[in-house]
Design a protein around this motif. Sequence first.
Motif, short mmCIF file in Angstrom:
data_model
loop_
_atom_site.label_atom_id
_atom_site.label_comp_id
_atom_site.label_asym_id
_atom_site.label_seq_id
_atom_site.Cartn_x
_atom_site.Cartn_y
_atom_site.Cartn_z
N TYR A 1 -35.13 1.90 -15.71
CA TYR A 1 -34.68 3.11 -14.99
C TYR A 1 -33.19 3.14 -14.65
N LEU A 2 -32.54 1.97 -14.57
CA LEU A 2 -31.13 1.99 -14.19
C LEU A 2 -30.11 1.84 -15.32
N PRO A 3 -30.45 1.20 -16.44
CA PRO A 3 -29.39 0.90 -17.42
C PRO A 3 -28.58 2.09 -17.93
N ALA A 4 -29.23 3.23 -18.13
CA ALA A 4 -28.47 4.38 -18.66
C ALA A 4 -27.43 4.83 -17.62
N PHE A 5 -27.80 4.82 -16.35
CA PHE A 5 -26.85 5.19 -15.30
C PHE A 5 -25.70 4.17 -15.24
N LYS A 6 -26.09 2.91 -15.31
CA LYS A 6 -25.08 1.85 -15.22
C LYS A 6 -24.06 1.98 -16.36
N LYS A 7 -24.58 2.26 -17.54
CA LYS A 7 -23.67 2.39 -18.69
C LYS A 7 -22.67 3.54 -18.46
N CYS A 8 -23.17 4.65 -17.94
CA CYS A 8 -22.28 5.80 -17.72
C CYS A 8 -21.24 5.51 -16.65
N VAL A 9 -21.63 4.71 -15.66
CA VAL A 9 -20.67 4.34 -14.61
C VAL A 9 -19.64 3.37 -15.18
N GLN A 10 -20.12 2.33 -15.85
CA GLN A 10 -19.20 1.26 -16.23
C GLN A 10 -18.46 1.54 -17.53
N LYS A 11 -19.14 2.13 -18.50
CA LYS A 11 -18.45 2.38 -19.77
C LYS A 11 -17.91 3.81 -19.85
N GLY A 12 -18.46 4.70 -19.04
CA GLY A 12 -18.05 6.10 -19.12
C GLY A 12 -17.06 6.49 -18.03
N GLY A 13 -16.84 5.59 -17.06
CA GLY A 13 -15.93 5.91 -15.96
C GLY A 13 -16.38 7.16 -15.21
N LEU A 14 -17.67 7.26 -14.99
CA LEU A 14 -18.26 8.44 -14.35
C LEU A 14 -17.58 8.78 -13.02
N TRP A 15 -17.33 10.07 -12.78
CA TRP A 15 -16.63 10.48 -11.57
C TRP A 15 -17.55 10.86 -10.41
N THR A 16 -18.68 11.50 -10.73
CA THR A 16 -19.62 11.82 -9.63
C THR A 16 -21.06 11.60 -10.10
N ILE A 17 -21.94 11.40 -9.14
CA ILE A 17 -23.34 11.16 -9.46
C ILE A 17 -24.18 11.88 -8.41
N MET A 18 -25.35 12.39 -8.83
CA MET A 18 -26.19 13.14 -7.89
C MET A 18 -27.38 12.30 -7.44
#
Length: 734
Positions: A214-231
Amino acid sequence: MKKNYYLTIMLLVFPFTLSAQNNSKFTFSNPDAPIEARVKDALSRMTLHEKIKILHAQSKFTSAGVPRLGIRQLNYGDGPHGVRAEVDWNSWNTAGWTNDSIVAFPSLTCLAATWNRDLSSRYGHAVSEEFAFRGKDILLGPGTTIARTPLNGRGFEYMGEDPYLAGEMALPYIIAAQKNGVACCLKHFALNNQETDRFSVNVNVGERALREIYLPAFKKCVQKGGLWTIMGSYNKWNNVYACQNDSLLNKILKQEWGFDGAVVSDWGGATDTWQVALGGLDIEMGTFTNGKTTDSSLGYNTYNLADPFETLIKEGKIPMSVLDDKVSRVLRTIFRTSMNKSKVVGSQCSEEHYATCLKIGEEGIVLLKNEKNILPLKKGTYRNILVVGDNAVRNMSEGGGSSELKTLKDVSPLEGLRAVYGDCVDFARGYYAGRPLYDNVEPLTADSLLFLKNEALEKAKKADLIIFIGGLNKNCRQDCENSDRMSYDLSYGQNDLIGELAKVQKNIIVVTYGGNAFATPWINSVKGMLHCWYLGSMSGEALANIISGKVCPSGKLPIIFAKRLSDYGFAHYGKRAYPGIDKQVYYDEGIFVGYRWFNTKGVKPQFPFGFGLSYTSFKYGKPTLSSKQISSDGTLTISLPVTNTGKVEGKEIVELFISDPVASEERPTKELKDFQKISLKPGETKNVCFTITPEHLQFWSTANHSFIVEPGIFKAYFCSNESDIRATAVFVVR
Ligand code: BGC
């Protein structure tokens, strides 16, 4: 005259002197200054009340800036398939604008079905241009929630059942959108796997499933995608709402993963001032104030992160550092978006956006059955083509909840087919699905429904070929927010109708739309099947291009299609596993979600994960390994040739699965770890190369509370779909 002359000069020169002054005087307003310096400077100039004011909504879809200092507000928009039509400042009523019709891009499940990272990047680029043009800073999407059940009403807004695929396909979208100065707000963090009881259900999930599924896709977007906001999502985890969950937001997201952006609540997802203040939420949106209170700020000051939070800070009950951290995150978001000099102006309904929409649709359509190569349908082969089905004429951008879109152009499947096959195409609706947002109300009488069915059966007798166009739609309790589907079967009598049509006419192709899997009891009586997800504005053209063979199908399923609902892992554990009992749901199947359950337990699906046919064929050669051994922190490359052995140009998705047969904890038979999509002309061969890293080999150790790689023999499978293994390679991890 002279006065006017001076006035003109002043008006022309003043803005420049002001901005020059800004540049030199205030670091925060200097767009060339480093973001962290801007944040620090702005923070130092704000009053306590100004700080509080940027932490919560000031309307349905905006949060305030600091007008006194010239710090801009943030404008939000749903998301994720295009810019939602404008609603009133302070209510959910549509604002009635006439210039907010946009391009509807295909649903995210369709994007995932392309398995094409470049198309994800094109999607993010195009959709963010539309957001920028509409003055939006935050795009509420994409979504990487894992498809745990095919009944989830929001499955179509996510990217399938596999964490690797979901993360890989979300990443380029996010990177491209943020490059344009539009923040992605990744949804819904976390464990929002069902809509039933979405505002209250508490998820009980084991640590391993949480970390591996459940978490890896989010983690990837945060760490590799430099995600700016999350809901933050609506549901609870460990009995605390996700929007105010310290373990989830502070410990995992911010401390462990290093997320430096802002956590935005789902609309109305924040409930408790103390938990909101200390649990990691940065921006509170949509709390259920209706704007009808008598106070001057229309109720927004009553949000948890408004007056109540300000009081706690003033009373010294919560340290200023907590407030400053939130404010810094919001300021960072503002400087990255609304005050980012590189933010694009954008565009709306451009030719390029429609082309992107079409391309994604074409590559996302999955050919599931093609008996005796009934497809493609060459023009002229069939004189009387009968199109049957409500989805042939339905606008599928409408409905579905917050992702609903108001399109400028929407090519229906029937229009798309008529554009290619002209007068050869006749139509009979066959069944009627009512209007979006109606909760199972059948607006037609039984007699009218019978008429529709009989009309289709009569016309079927005269046709040489039937294209049935049905599936799910965006009505309530279909693919729609706030409720789940009630059954795994298609609704509105479609199964019976297809069965009866197939008795009358053996040349029948079924085309389905929908973001979820469903039962296909008629599959043996039809010759062909295409699944289309939702294709957006260019729906009909994308479909017609596949049916006519102008484009060779190359989509593959990001979700498994089970024969029956009871075959899914969660279903094995009864109601407690879904939809839960007394608002408690237990993810008893653990890591065995989707194909992981089927392959490990030996259950045969209707269509495997990663499945999709083509109009051509591909041959996989022998893999070559850079080494037969690897240390647990090393890397290894494996390459293999793939040849197009058919007669037309086509694209193949080579799927790399890995298994770790002997491990201290039970592991799935094999798991997707990489993929590549390649285009090949007839007879052409290309080498596909994969690099195996520790990330491909690891699993979450519940004893160590971390990912580990255990030495041993691993096997790599090169598959055309999860059940179709074309080549294997074995290597040892020391
Ligand atoms: C949905 C979100 C959406 C928000 C604003 C909520 O009900 O869950 O996904 O972004 O509304 O429309």
